[in-house]
Design a protein around this motif. Structure first.
Motif, mmCIF file in Angstrom:
data_model
loop_
_atom_site.group_PDB
_atom_site.id
_atom_site.type_symbol
_atom_site.label_atom_id
_atom_site.label_comp_id
_atom_site.label_asym_id
_atom_site.label_seq_id
_atom_site.Cartn_x
_atom_site.Cartn_y
_atom_site.Cartn_z
ATOM 1 N N ARG A 191 0.722 -1.224 -0.033
ATOM 2 C CA ARG A 191 0.378 0.023 -0.028
ATOM 3 C C ARG A 191 0.837 1.223 0.100
ATOM 4 N N GLU A 192 2.041 1.167 0.933
ATOM 5 C CA GLU A 192 2.724 2.300 0.729
ATOM 6 C C GLU A 192 3.435 2.568 -0.473
ATOM 7 N N ASN A 193 3.960 1.573 -1.214
ATOM 8 C CA ASN A 193 4.504 1.599 -2.867
ATOM 9 C C ASN A 193 3.363 2.046 -3.528
ATOM 10 N N ASP A 194 2.193 1.894 -3.498
ATOM 11 C CA ASP A 194 1.193 2.369 -4.130
ATOM 12 C C ASP A 194 0.982 4.020 -4.167
ATOM 13 N N ARG A 195 0.685 4.181 -2.931
ATOM 14 C CA ARG A 195 0.733 5.640 -2.633
ATOM 15 C C ARG A 195 2.111 6.381 -3.269
ATOM 16 N N ALA A 196 3.237 5.776 -3.050
ATOM 17 C CA ALA A 196 4.463 6.603 -3.345
ATOM 18 C C ALA A 196 4.363 6.637 -4.784
ATOM 19 N N PHE A 197 4.277 5.796 -5.396
ATOM 20 C CA PHE A 197 4.152 5.378 -6.842
ATOM 21 C C PHE A 197 3.195 6.501 -7.545
ATOM 22 N N THR A 198 2.034 6.329 -6.904
ATOM 23 C CA THR A 198 0.745 7.293 -7.598
ATOM 24 C C THR A 198 1.372 8.619 -7.507
ATOM 25 N N GLU A 199 1.950 9.279 -6.265
ATOM 26 C CA GLU A 199 2.380 10.611 -6.281
ATOM 27 C C GLU A 199 3.395 10.986 -7.180
ATOM 28 N N ARG A 200 4.407 10.105 -7.460
ATOM 29 C CA ARG A 200 5.449 10.465 -8.458
ATOM 30 C C ARG A 200 4.738 10.439 -9.690
ATOM 31 N N PHE A 201 3.939 9.761 -10.162
ATOM 32 C CA PHE A 201 3.301 9.725 -11.493
ATOM 33 C C PHE A 201 2.426 10.933 -11.597
ATOM 34 N N ASP A 202 1.841 11.185 -10.456
ATOM 35 C CA ASP A 202 0.926 12.573 -10.599
ATOM 36 C C ASP A 202 1.878 13.738 -10.870
ATOM 37 N N ALA A 203 2.988 13.723 -10.201
ATOM 38 C CA ALA A 203 3.688 14.878 -10.059
ATOM 39 C C ALA A 203 4.524 15.033 -11.484
ATOM 40 N N PHE A 204 5.061 13.898 -12.239
ATOM 41 C CA PHE A 204 5.617 13.940 -13.438
ATOM 42 C C PHE A 204 4.623 14.488 -14.316
ATOM 43 N N ALA A 205 3.335 13.946 -14.284
ATOM 44 C CA ALA A 205 2.260 14.356 -15.232
ATOM 45 C C ALA A 205 2.156 15.772 -15.232
ATOM 46 N N ARG A 206 1.802 16.257 -14.042
ATOM 47 C CA ARG A 206 1.436 18.039 -13.894
ATOM 48 C C ARG A 206 2.756 18.500 -14.451
ATOM 49 N N ASP A 207 4.019 18.169 -14.385
ATOM 50 C CA ASP A 207 5.002 18.848 -14.956
ATOM 51 C C ASP A 207 5.129 18.643 -16.129
ATOM 52 N N ARG A 208 4.956 17.481 -17.119
ATOM 53 C CA ARG A 208 5.396 17.273 -18.534
ATOM 54 C C ARG A 208 4.171 17.410 -19.188
ATOM 55 N N ALA A 209 2.904 17.022 -18.777
ATOM 56 C CA ALA A 209 1.614 17.094 -19.417
ATOM 57 C C ALA A 209 0.669 17.767 -18.505
ATOM 58 N N PRO A 210 0.491 18.873 -18.289
ATOM 59 C CA PRO A 210 -0.477 19.615 -17.320
ATOM 60 C C PRO A 210 -1.937 19.421 -17.945
ATOM 61 N N ASN A 211 -1.905 19.449 -19.133
ATOM 62 C CA ASN A 211 -3.319 19.500 -19.873
ATOM 63 C C ASN A 211 -4.012 17.992 -20.092
ATOM 64 N N ALA A 212 -3.051 17.285 -19.936
ATOM 65 C CA ALA A 212 -3.741 15.778 -20.140
ATOM 66 C C ALA A 212 -4.415 15.087 -18.850
ATOM 67 N N PRO A 213 -5.026 14.123 -19.301
ATOM 68 C CA PRO A 213 -5.760 13.397 -18.106
ATOM 69 C C PRO A 213 -4.820 13.036 -16.908
ATOM 70 N N GLY A 214 -5.037 12.850 -15.783
ATOM 71 C CA GLY A 214 -4.483 12.448 -14.777
ATOM 72 C C GLY A 214 -3.857 10.862 -15.004
ATOM 73 N N PRO A 215 -3.002 10.629 -14.598
ATOM 74 C CA PRO A 215 -2.793 9.158 -14.890
ATOM 75 C C PRO A 215 -3.273 8.037 -13.860
ATOM 76 N N GLY A 216 -3.755 8.803 -12.723
ATOM 77 C CA GLY A 216 -4.539 8.009 -11.956
ATOM 78 C C GLY A 216 -3.538 7.041 -11.142
ATOM 79 N N ARG A 217 -4.127 5.914 -10.518
ATOM 80 C CA ARG A 217 -3.339 5.035 -9.770
ATOM 81 C C ARG A 217 -2.218 4.578 -10.570
ATOM 82 N N ALA A 218 -0.906 4.443 -9.973
ATOM 83 C CA ALA A 218 0.065 4.406 -10.991
ATOM 84 C C ALA A 218 0.295 2.705 -11.565
ATOM 85 N N PHE A 219 0.049 1.999 -10.624
ATOM 86 C CA PHE A 219 0.264 0.587 -10.908
ATOM 87 C C PHE A 219 -1.135 0.083 -11.943
#
Length: 445
Positions: A191-219
């Motif tokens: 569960r901790e991995n799931d939370r950490a990876f999802t936060e990293r995915f979301d931060a990367f997507a906001r930086d690289r593609a702010p107008n794209a749909p969010g990636p949601g749950r990373a795994f």
């Protein structure tokens, strides 16, 4: 003619099946490029497709993990992983979960830029990406590119819902079922991995593609169009997520080819001295567990005078050289798909490739799972009646001949149903479905 780029991580157990899919897509008229590290260019050549150099992972396995040149940190992680397998299922899975934080989203910026450049140069209609290449999937999502997901292992690598967790088997075989306390410990780490990876995915997507749909749950991030499983659709598997076309290819075994003269002679010699032959292979990482290989071979030799053994020993071939003899062939690697139609049973680690290849050729198996999705695969083999499962760390030589005898009496007849089912599927079936589904996605754009 669609142009397709297949993105593979630098692991033979992933790149091999993806190259078979590449050949099947090519045979149906597609212009296919195979993108991986340079060590895997021969796979593209063999498949008759074009090669594109691309790295999506810091670590690698070109056939035998211990023999692959690695960075020091990756080599240390491999050693730590192998040590953990000696402690049991839960310590191994927790160790793997900790390692994922370091290697499963390594250098996503470089992967993003490399894929953007590749897309500008080749302009493919769509991609196929390995589910475990998370940096590549995230880059394709942020770039807004069409892709199909290839699931290389157990189907539960594609999370079925909010109560499924990457790195936690959906079911356990009886011989390795953990107690509630140990399972809770693993769930907490997952569960901790799931939370950490999802936060990293979301931060990367906001930086690289702010107008794209969010990636949601990373795994859980996969293609919205098609997910391809190199695995049969067993009736007890969890339901798949709604949305994409879920394609169960059953296996990724390529066209049948003859054995070379050297292996043909080895098999003939074994058959002249043994009534039956067992193939023993623990995969490209776990061949390092030569203690388990020795237990299996000793059990066969001590428990029966009528069985021969072929052993894939990787870098531990010299350590097992004393076992070689009239009824034992020890080699660093073996042509597994070519040998399976010619042996009576297999001992393997629960790798999805080994499991599905055994089903394809009607070979019953003794499964000794150590890590990753192998516990889920072992459960499926046990439930389907085509395999017996034992704990590799408590296995004794006496267990081996008894299990093989039971398999050869009952296991082979039970493989027949699945062998017939898988014969109707495979890479050609998968290629046809992908071309149809992704063609519709292209036309709809």
């Amino acid at each position: 003619m669609p142009r397709i780029v297949i993105i593979s991580p630098p692991f033979l157990s992933h790149a091999g099946p993806l190259s078979v899919l590449a050949a099947a897509l090519r045979d149906r008229g597609a212009d296919v490029h195979f993108a991986c590290t340079e060590a895997f260019e021969p796979l593209a050549t063999r498949a008759g497709v074009r090669f594109v150099p691309l790295s999506v992972s810091r670590n690698a396995n070109t056939g035998v993990a211990e023999g692959t040149r690695q960075e020091a940190a990756e080599a240390a992680r491999l050693s730590e992983f192998l040590d953990a397998t000696r402690l049991g299922a839960i310590p191994t899975l927790i160790t793997q979960a900790r390692h994922r934080r370091a290697d499963m989203l390594a250098d996503p910026d470089a992967v993003f830029e490399d894929l953007r450049f590749l897309d500008e140069r080749l302009r493919p209609d769509w991609y196929v990406v390995d589910q475990l290449s998370y940096a590549a999937t995230l880059a394709l999502h942020c770039l807004g590119l069409r892709y199909a997901t290839f699931c290389p292992g157990h189907p539960t690598y594609v999370l079925a819902g909010p109560d499924s967790w990457f790195g936690v088997p959906y079911e356990w075989p009886g011989a390795l079922r953990p107690d509630a306390g140990r399972l809770a410990e693993l769930l907490g780490v997952a569960r901790e991995n799931d939370r950490a990876f999802t936060e990293r995915f979301d931060a990367f997507a906001r930086d690289r593609a702010p107008n794209a749909p969010g990636p949601g749950r990373a795994f859980a991030l996969t293609s919205p169009h098609a997910v391809l499983y190199a695995y049969p659709r067993l009736p007890w598997l969890p339901e798949r997520p709604t949305g994409p076309d879920h394609v169960h290819a059953g296996h990724m075994v390529g066209p049948a080819q003859p054995l070379d003269d050297d292996w043909s002679q080895r098999l003939r010699r074994l058959r002249s001295r043994a009534r039956r032959v067992v193939l023993v292979a623990l995969g490209t990482f776990l061949s390092a567990r030569d203690d388990v290989l020795r237990t299996v071979v000793s059990g066969v030799l001590e428990g029966t005078g009528s069985t021969g053994v072929v052993v894939a020993a990787g870098q531990r071939t010299a350590a097992l050289a004393d076992l070689a003899g009239d009824r034992v062939v020890v080699a660093p690697s073996v042509p597994q798909q070519y040998l399976l139609p010619r042996v009576d049973a297999m001992v393997h680690h629960g790798g999805a490739n080994s499991f599905t290849e055994c089903l394809r050729f009607g070979v019953p198996a003794l499964i000794l799972p150590f890590s990753s999705d192998q516990f889920a695969v072992a459960y499926d083999g046990e439930r389907a009646g085509v395999a017996l499962v034992r704990d590799p760390n408590t296995l004794s030589p006496l267990d081996v001949p008894a299990a093989l005898d039971a398999l050869l009496l009952a296991g082979r007849p039970r493989t027949g149903r699945w062998t017939r089912e898988l014969a109707r599927r495979g890479p050609d079936f998968a290629a046809a479905r992908l071309l149809a589904t992704m063609g519709e996605a292209v036309r709809a754009r």
